[in-house]
Design an enzyme around this catalytic site. Structure first.
Site, PDB file in Angstrom:
ATOM      1  N   HIS A  52     -47.277  -3.137  34.431  1.00 37.49           N
ATOM      2  CA  HIS A  52     -48.151  -4.314  34.558  1.00 37.49           C
ATOM      3  C   HIS A  52     -49.587  -3.900  34.329  1.00 37.49           C
ATOM      4  O   HIS A  52     -49.889  -2.718  34.170  1.00 37.49           O
ATOM      5  CB  HIS A  52     -47.936  -5.035  35.893  1.00 37.49           C
ATOM      6  CG  HIS A  52     -48.321  -4.271  37.113  1.00 37.49           C
ATOM      7  ND1 HIS A  52     -47.740  -3.080  37.484  1.00 37.49           N
ATOM      8  CD2 HIS A  52     -49.266  -4.521  38.067  1.00 37.49           C
ATOM      9  CE1 HIS A  52     -48.281  -2.653  38.614  1.00 37.49           C
ATOM     10  NE2 HIS A  52     -49.221  -3.515  38.983  1.00 37.49           N
ATOM     11  N   HIS A  75     -52.464  -3.986  36.126  1.00 41.54           N
ATOM     12  CA  HIS A  75     -53.446  -3.558  37.131  1.00 41.54           C
ATOM     13  C   HIS A  75     -54.060  -2.206  36.777  1.00 41.54           C
ATOM     14  O   HIS A  75     -53.375  -1.309  36.292  1.00 41.54           O
ATOM     15  CB  HIS A  75     -52.808  -3.502  38.529  1.00 41.54           C
ATOM     16  CG  HIS A  75     -52.650  -4.860  39.150  1.00 41.54           C
ATOM     17  ND1 HIS A  75     -51.761  -5.116  40.164  1.00 41.54           N
ATOM     18  CD2 HIS A  75     -53.284  -6.029  38.892  1.00 41.54           C
ATOM     19  CE1 HIS A  75     -51.850  -6.399  40.506  1.00 41.54           C
ATOM     20  NE2 HIS A  75     -52.761  -6.971  39.740  1.00 41.54           N
ATOM     21  N   ASP A 122     -54.930   0.366  38.365  1.00 40.78           N
ATOM     22  CA  ASP A 122     -54.351   1.624  38.877  1.00 40.78           C
ATOM     23  C   ASP A 122     -53.049   1.991  38.150  1.00 40.78           C
ATOM     24  O   ASP A 122     -52.404   2.991  38.491  1.00 40.78           O
ATOM     25  CB  ASP A 122     -54.128   1.557  40.405  1.00 40.78           C
ATOM     26  CG  ASP A 122     -53.183   0.453  40.829  1.00 40.78           C
ATOM     27  OD1 ASP A 122     -53.280  -0.666  40.291  1.00 40.78           O
ATOM     28  OD2 ASP A 122     -52.338   0.707  41.711  1.00 40.78           O
ATOM     29  N   HIS A 123     -52.658   1.217  37.147  1.00 42.15           N
ATOM     30  CA  HIS A 123     -51.459   1.528  36.358  1.00 42.15           C
ATOM     31  C   HIS A 123     -51.771   1.745  34.881  1.00 42.15           C
ATOM     32  O   HIS A 123     -50.924   2.231  34.133  1.00 42.15           O
ATOM     33  CB  HIS A 123     -50.408   0.420  36.524  1.00 42.15           C
ATOM     34  CG  HIS A 123     -49.942   0.306  37.944  1.00 42.15           C
ATOM     35  ND1 HIS A 123     -48.717   0.769  38.373  1.00 42.15           N
ATOM     36  CD2 HIS A 123     -50.570  -0.162  39.051  1.00 42.15           C
ATOM     37  CE1 HIS A 123     -48.611   0.581  39.678  1.00 42.15           C
ATOM     38  NE2 HIS A 123     -49.725   0.009  40.112  1.00 42.15           N
ATOM     39  N   HIS A 149     -45.577 -10.005  41.622  1.00 41.70           N
ATOM     40  CA  HIS A 149     -46.794  -9.218  41.862  1.00 41.70           C
ATOM     41  C   HIS A 149     -47.858  -9.621  40.830  1.00 41.70           C
ATOM     42  O   HIS A 149     -48.993  -9.898  41.167  1.00 41.70           O
ATOM     43  CB  HIS A 149     -46.436  -7.740  41.755  1.00 41.70           C
ATOM     44  CG  HIS A 149     -47.578  -6.801  41.989  1.00 41.70           C
ATOM     45  ND1 HIS A 149     -48.157  -6.631  43.216  1.00 41.70           N
ATOM     46  CD2 HIS A 149     -48.258  -5.976  41.138  1.00 41.70           C
ATOM     47  CE1 HIS A 149     -49.144  -5.732  43.115  1.00 41.70           C
ATOM     48  NE2 HIS A 149     -49.226  -5.325  41.862  1.00 41.70           N
ATOM     49  N   ASP A 208     -44.918  -2.029  40.696  1.00 41.97           N
ATOM     50  CA  ASP A 208     -45.251  -2.620  41.989  1.00 41.97           C
ATOM     51  C   ASP A 208     -44.351  -3.817  42.310  1.00 41.97           C
ATOM     52  O   ASP A 208     -44.739  -4.714  43.070  1.00 41.97           O
ATOM     53  CB  ASP A 208     -46.725  -3.069  42.022  1.00 41.97           C
ATOM     54  CG  ASP A 208     -47.678  -1.887  42.017  1.00 41.97           C
ATOM     55  OD1 ASP A 208     -47.205  -0.741  42.086  1.00 41.97           O
ATOM     56  OD2 ASP A 208     -48.901  -2.122  41.945  1.00 41.97           O
ATOM     57  N   HIS A 213     -45.942   3.403  43.813  1.00 42.22           N
ATOM     58  CA  HIS A 213     -46.788   3.891  44.912  1.00 42.22           C
ATOM     59  C   HIS A 213     -45.996   4.640  45.974  1.00 42.22           C
ATOM     60  O   HIS A 213     -44.814   4.353  46.218  1.00 42.22           O
ATOM     61  CB  HIS A 213     -47.495   2.722  45.619  1.00 42.22           C
ATOM     62  CG  HIS A 213     -48.558   2.083  44.801  1.00 42.22           C
ATOM     63  ND1 HIS A 213     -49.876   2.479  44.838  1.00 42.22           N
ATOM     64  CD2 HIS A 213     -48.507   1.060  43.908  1.00 42.22           C
ATOM     65  CE1 HIS A 213     -50.594   1.738  44.019  1.00 42.22           C
ATOM     66  NE2 HIS A 213     -49.784   0.858  43.431  1.00 42.22           N
TER      67      HIS A 213
HETATM   68 FE    FE Z   1     -50.410  -0.661  41.966  1.00 44.66          FE
HETATM   69 ZN    ZN Z   2     -50.264  -3.593  40.922  1.00 45.25          ZN
END
Ligand code: FE
Ligand code: ZN
Length: 253
Positions: free
Chosen positions: A54, A56, A58-59, A112, A131, A169
């Site tokens: 996805h 985001h 942090d990905h 998400h 996530d 995570h």
């Molecule tokens: Fe994440």
């Molecule tokens: Zn995420």
């Protein structure tokens, strides 16, 4: 022949290298940080593909720098073509796609985010869930509805019980505490707790987890369990109502 290498990134993210030894293709799932990921990618001297679950940050934060350095192709869901940096290959729901000799199926798991997917390598029985599904937990519902998230988890639940799950995570310890709070009589959860403590106390990631274990221990996959319904005071509620309640409780746990 698939080798998965786990790269802990940022405070609690996981990026994953997938090495296909036969074709010598190297891929990375969700590069959270360029420098940390590149330290591992360097050993292989190449990076053919970048897979994003996805959009985001942090990905996807390593996307552009890795692509620039290794001339990699970036794969992501078609709906997120404007949100995934550097995307080259647009994937569709249920599509099969090959990276070298390894083949995955795209499982669409919104909730998400609107465009979240999981990569399911059906021959190897390995799934990267980002996530959507965590060990003993699931992602927060940001863009979708609780019902969408519930349906997404049910798609993953239908995979073979011995499927290995790699998620986005290291939230396993706090997820465990939540499960223990509302599913305290679950003996499988106590076994899982021992396993988790052992890994975390020796600084090992709790990945991969196994779907069959998750179904017995992850409270978000157990919304039909009478004990849990009772603990929540939702004896006569539907599975999705129980899920919704659990998700709300976890948000403020
Ligand atoms: Fe994440
Ligand atoms: Zn995420």
């Amino acid at each position: 022949n698939m080798k998965v290498e786990i790269i802990p990134c940022l405070s609690d993210n996981f990026s994953y290298i997938i090495h296909d030894k036969e074709s010598d293709k190297v891929s990375i799932v969700d590069p959270a940080d360029f420098n940390v990921c590149d330290d591992v990618v360097k050993k292989y001297k190449k990076l053919d593909f970048i897979l994003n679950t996805h959009h985001h940050v942090d990905h996807v934060d390593g996307n552009l720098d890795l692509k620039k350095k290794y001339n990699s192709k970036i794969l992501g869901f078609e709906l997120d073509k404007d949100r995934i940096p550097g995307i080259d290959i647009l994937l569709k729901e249920n599509q099969k796609h090959k990276i070298g000799n390894l083949e995955f199926e795209v499982i669409f798991v919104p909730g998400h985010t609107k465009g979240h997917i999981a990569f399911y390598f059906f021959k190897e029985k390995v799934v990267f869930t980002g996530d959507a599904l965590f060990s003993l937990g699931c992602g927060r519902v940001f863009e979708g509805t609780h019902e969408e998230m519930f349906n997404s988890l049910n798609k993953i639940k239908k995979l073979p019980l011995d499927t290995k799950i790699y998620c986005g995570h290291e939230y396993t310890k706090s997820n465990l505490n939540f499960c223990l709070a509302y599913d305290s009589k679950n003996t499988f959860l106590k076994e899982k707790e021992i396993d988790i403590q052992k890994k975390l106390s020796s600084n090992q990631p709790t990945m991969p987890t196994i779907l069959g274990q998750e179904i017995k221990t992850n409270i978000f996959l157990r919304c039909n369990d009478p004990e849990i319904k009772h603990a929540l005071g939702l004896k006569d509620s539907s599975e999705v109502e129980v899920f919704s309640k659990l998700r709300d409780l976890k948000d403020s746990f």
